[in-house]
Motif scaffolding. Sequence first.
Motif, PDB file in Angstrom:
ATOM      1  N   GLN A 251      29.807  46.242  28.055  1.00  0.00           N
ATOM      2  CA  GLN A 251      30.463  45.590  29.180  1.00  0.00           C
ATOM      3  C   GLN A 251      30.427  44.089  28.956  1.00  0.00           C
ATOM      4  OE1 GLN A 251      29.128  46.857  33.035  1.00  0.00           O
ATOM      5  NE2 GLN A 251      29.664  44.925  33.992  1.00  0.00           N
ATOM      6  N   LEU A 252      31.559  43.521  28.553  1.00  0.00           N
ATOM      7  CA  LEU A 252      31.641  42.082  28.396  1.00  0.00           C
ATOM      8  C   LEU A 252      31.696  41.424  29.765  1.00  0.00           C
ATOM      9  CD1 LEU A 252      34.240  41.471  25.539  1.00  0.00           C
ATOM     10  CD2 LEU A 252      31.746  41.442  25.407  1.00  0.00           C
TER      11      LEU A 252
ATOM     12  N   TYR B 240      39.917  46.505  31.967  1.00  0.00           N
ATOM     13  CA  TYR B 240      39.489  45.366  32.757  1.00  0.00           C
ATOM     14  C   TYR B 240      40.551  45.075  33.810  1.00  0.00           C
ATOM     15  CZ  TYR B 240      35.637  44.097  29.657  1.00  0.00           C
ATOM     16  OH  TYR B 240      34.464  44.102  28.948  1.00  0.00           O
TER      17      TYR B 240
ATOM     18  N   LEU C 126      44.124  45.117  32.111  1.00  0.00           N
ATOM     19  CA  LEU C 126      44.098  44.933  30.668  1.00  0.00           C
ATOM     20  C   LEU C 126      43.316  46.043  30.004  1.00  0.00           C
ATOM     21  CD1 LEU C 126      43.425  41.108  30.721  1.00  0.00           C
ATOM     22  CD2 LEU C 126      45.460  42.171  29.766  1.00  0.00           C
TER      23      LEU C 126
ATOM     24  N   LEU D 143      46.364  42.120  37.182  1.00  0.00           N
ATOM     25  CA  LEU D 143      46.738  42.448  35.810  1.00  0.00           C
ATOM     26  C   LEU D 143      45.661  43.375  35.266  1.00  0.00           C
ATOM     27  CD1 LEU D 143      48.670  41.810  33.372  1.00  0.00           C
ATOM     28  CD2 LEU D 143      47.033  40.018  32.749  1.00  0.00           C
TER      29      LEU D 143
ATOM     30  N   PHE E 143      38.619  31.716  27.597  1.00  0.00           N
ATOM     31  CA  PHE E 143      37.511  32.386  28.265  1.00  0.00           C
ATOM     32  C   PHE E 143      36.379  32.632  27.279  1.00  0.00           C
ATOM     33  CE2 PHE E 143      39.529  33.612  32.246  1.00  0.00           C
ATOM     34  CZ  PHE E 143      40.877  33.595  31.934  1.00  0.00           C
TER      35      PHE E 143
ATOM     36  N   GLN F  19      29.942  36.900  37.555  1.00  0.00           N
ATOM     37  CA  GLN F  19      30.330  36.307  36.303  1.00  0.00           C
ATOM     38  C   GLN F  19      29.134  35.606  35.697  1.00  0.00           C
ATOM     39  OE1 GLN F  19      33.261  36.464  34.724  1.00  0.00           O
ATOM     40  NE2 GLN F  19      34.172  37.765  36.280  1.00  0.00           N
TER      41      GLN F  19
ATOM     42  N   ARG G  12      51.004  44.600  34.940  1.00  0.00           N
ATOM     43  CA  ARG G  12      50.934  43.827  36.177  1.00  0.00           C
ATOM     44  C   ARG G  12      51.244  44.761  37.336  1.00  0.00           C
ATOM     45  NH1 ARG G  12      48.813  39.145  37.532  1.00  0.00           N
ATOM     46  NH2 ARG G  12      49.669  38.202  35.640  1.00  0.00           N
TER      47      ARG G  12
ATOM     48  N   GLN H  30      42.064  41.952  36.117  1.00  0.00           N
ATOM     49  CA  GLN H  30      42.108  40.499  36.301  1.00  0.00           C
ATOM     50  C   GLN H  30      42.902  40.212  37.567  1.00  0.00           C
ATOM     51  OE1 GLN H  30      44.075  38.126  33.256  1.00  0.00           O
ATOM     52  NE2 GLN H  30      42.653  36.432  33.571  1.00  0.00           N
TER      53      GLN H  30
ATOM     54  N   PHE I  16      32.886  38.097  31.500  1.00  0.00           N
ATOM     55  CA  PHE I  16      33.762  36.954  31.256  1.00  0.00           C
ATOM     56  C   PHE I  16      33.465  35.817  32.214  1.00  0.00           C
ATOM     57  CE2 PHE I  16      37.025  38.172  28.199  1.00  0.00           C
ATOM     58  CZ  PHE I  16      36.827  39.541  28.096  1.00  0.00           C
ATOM     59  N   GLY I  17      33.678  34.614  31.715  1.00  0.00           N
ATOM     60  CA  GLY I  17      33.654  33.456  32.579  1.00  0.00           C
ATOM     61  C   GLY I  17      34.984  33.280  33.274  1.00  0.00           C
ATOM     62  N   SER I  18      35.056  32.235  34.070  1.00  0.00           N
ATOM     63  CA  SER I  18      36.255  32.014  34.884  1.00  0.00           C
ATOM     64  C   SER I  18      37.353  31.280  34.126  1.00  0.00           C
ATOM     65  CB  SER I  18      35.889  31.230  36.144  1.00  0.00           C
ATOM     66  OG  SER I  18      35.151  30.084  35.802  1.00  0.00           O
TER      67      SER I  18
ATOM     68  N   GLY J 229      48.761  44.043  28.870  1.00  0.00           N
ATOM     69  CA  GLY J 229      48.457  44.291  30.272  1.00  0.00           C
ATOM     70  C   GLY J 229      49.578  44.929  31.068  1.00  0.00           C
TER      71      GLY J 229
ATOM     72  N   TYR K  76      38.637  50.140  26.516  1.00  0.00           N
ATOM     73  CA  TYR K  76      38.036  49.465  27.672  1.00  0.00           C
ATOM     74  C   TYR K  76      39.138  49.072  28.642  1.00  0.00           C
ATOM     75  CZ  TYR K  76      34.781  48.729  23.785  1.00  0.00           C
ATOM     76  OH  TYR K  76      33.977  48.905  22.675  1.00  0.00           O
TER      77      TYR K  76
ATOM     78  N   LEU L 145      39.541  36.096  40.847  1.00  0.00           N
ATOM     79  CA  LEU L 145      38.315  36.875  40.614  1.00  0.00           C
ATOM     80  C   LEU L 145      37.956  36.981  39.147  1.00  0.00           C
ATOM     81  CD1 LEU L 145      38.662  39.795  43.172  1.00  0.00           C
ATOM     82  CD2 LEU L 145      37.220  37.768  43.327  1.00  0.00           C
ATOM     83  N   GLY L 146      38.811  36.517  38.271  1.00  0.00           N
ATOM     84  CA  GLY L 146      38.480  36.599  36.859  1.00  0.00           C
ATOM     85  C   GLY L 146      38.570  38.018  36.332  1.00  0.00           C
ATOM     86  N   LEU L 147      38.102  38.209  35.136  1.00  0.00           N
ATOM     87  CA  LEU L 147      38.156  39.506  34.478  1.00  0.00           C
ATOM     88  C   LEU L 147      36.942  40.333  34.849  1.00  0.00           C
ATOM     89  CD1 LEU L 147      39.405  37.776  31.429  1.00  0.00           C
ATOM     90  CD2 LEU L 147      40.212  40.101  31.752  1.00  0.00           C
ATOM     91  N   GLN L 148      37.205  41.508  35.404  1.00  0.00           N
ATOM     92  CA  GLN L 148      36.139  42.399  35.834  1.00  0.00           C
ATOM     93  C   GLN L 148      36.197  43.688  35.015  1.00  0.00           C
ATOM     94  OE1 GLN L 148      33.959  41.534  38.302  1.00  0.00           O
ATOM     95  NE2 GLN L 148      34.983  39.623  38.816  1.00  0.00           N
ATOM     96  N   PHE L 149      35.060  44.083  34.482  1.00  0.00           N
ATOM     97  CA  PHE L 149      34.981  45.308  33.691  1.00  0.00           C
ATOM     98  C   PHE L 149      35.149  46.529  34.576  1.00  0.00           C
ATOM     99  CE2 PHE L 149      33.633  48.217  30.509  1.00  0.00           C
ATOM    100  CZ  PHE L 149      32.759  49.108  31.114  1.00  0.00           C
TER     101      PHE L 149
END
Lengths: 112, 112
Positions: free
Chosen positions: A99-100, B35, B90, B88, A88, A2, B108, B37, A102-104, B106, B33, B41-45
């Motif tokens: 590829q964005l 992602y 997205l 989730l 966020f 991140q 789930r 979540q 994201f922060g936490s 999203g 796109y 772990l936050g949002l991962q591309f």
Amino acid sequence: SQQGEEDPQALSIQEGENATMNCSYKTSINNLQWYRQNSGRGLVHLILIRSNEREKHSGRLRVTLDTSKKSSSLLITASRAADTASYFCATDNPGSARQLTFGSGTQLTVLP
Amino acid sequence: EAGVTQSPTHLIKTRGQQVTLRCSPISGHTSVYWYQQALGLGLQFLLWYDEGEERNRGNFPPRFSGRQFPNYSSELNVNALELEDSALYLCASSPPQKTGYTFGSGTRLTVV
């Protein structure tokens, strides 16, 4: 990893107060975006600030960007209970091919 | 104007199974796109599709794959599901040459 890191992780304020959230990042950016997420649902795009901009407004939102410090802040003025959500920041970096990163996130709670 | 729509909204699968998630972008948006979540772990591309082609891929194993159809809708496929795939998922879309995405609500996915 991140890149964007929000501060604080959680913020609780009274309705009518202002809320300020900060985001720091590590590498150069094309733009920085702020998103809002209600209760684990989809993200809502709030505002985009480009690397050559320093400040941007949208309604009750004010975003600043300091590229020398690699940081941004989101200010919500006159907060409402409906502003309760996770916020966020996300960076769009050169060469990242859309590829964005994201922060936490900051969990904002606005108490009525 | 209809937003980004995702289906299904919720899904429960057993470890080892396969799953397909679907996304319909906003009319006129050519990029989609994906992602992930996951909790903590936050949002991962995951993936970026544009004009039917995979343009970028995040740091995920090959069992995560997808495609984009001529009408710009997209599918995300996950094979050999693992418990840690619970998240989730997205989907977002954007117009040609633009960032500032519009996200769906999203899907789930729970893997048991």
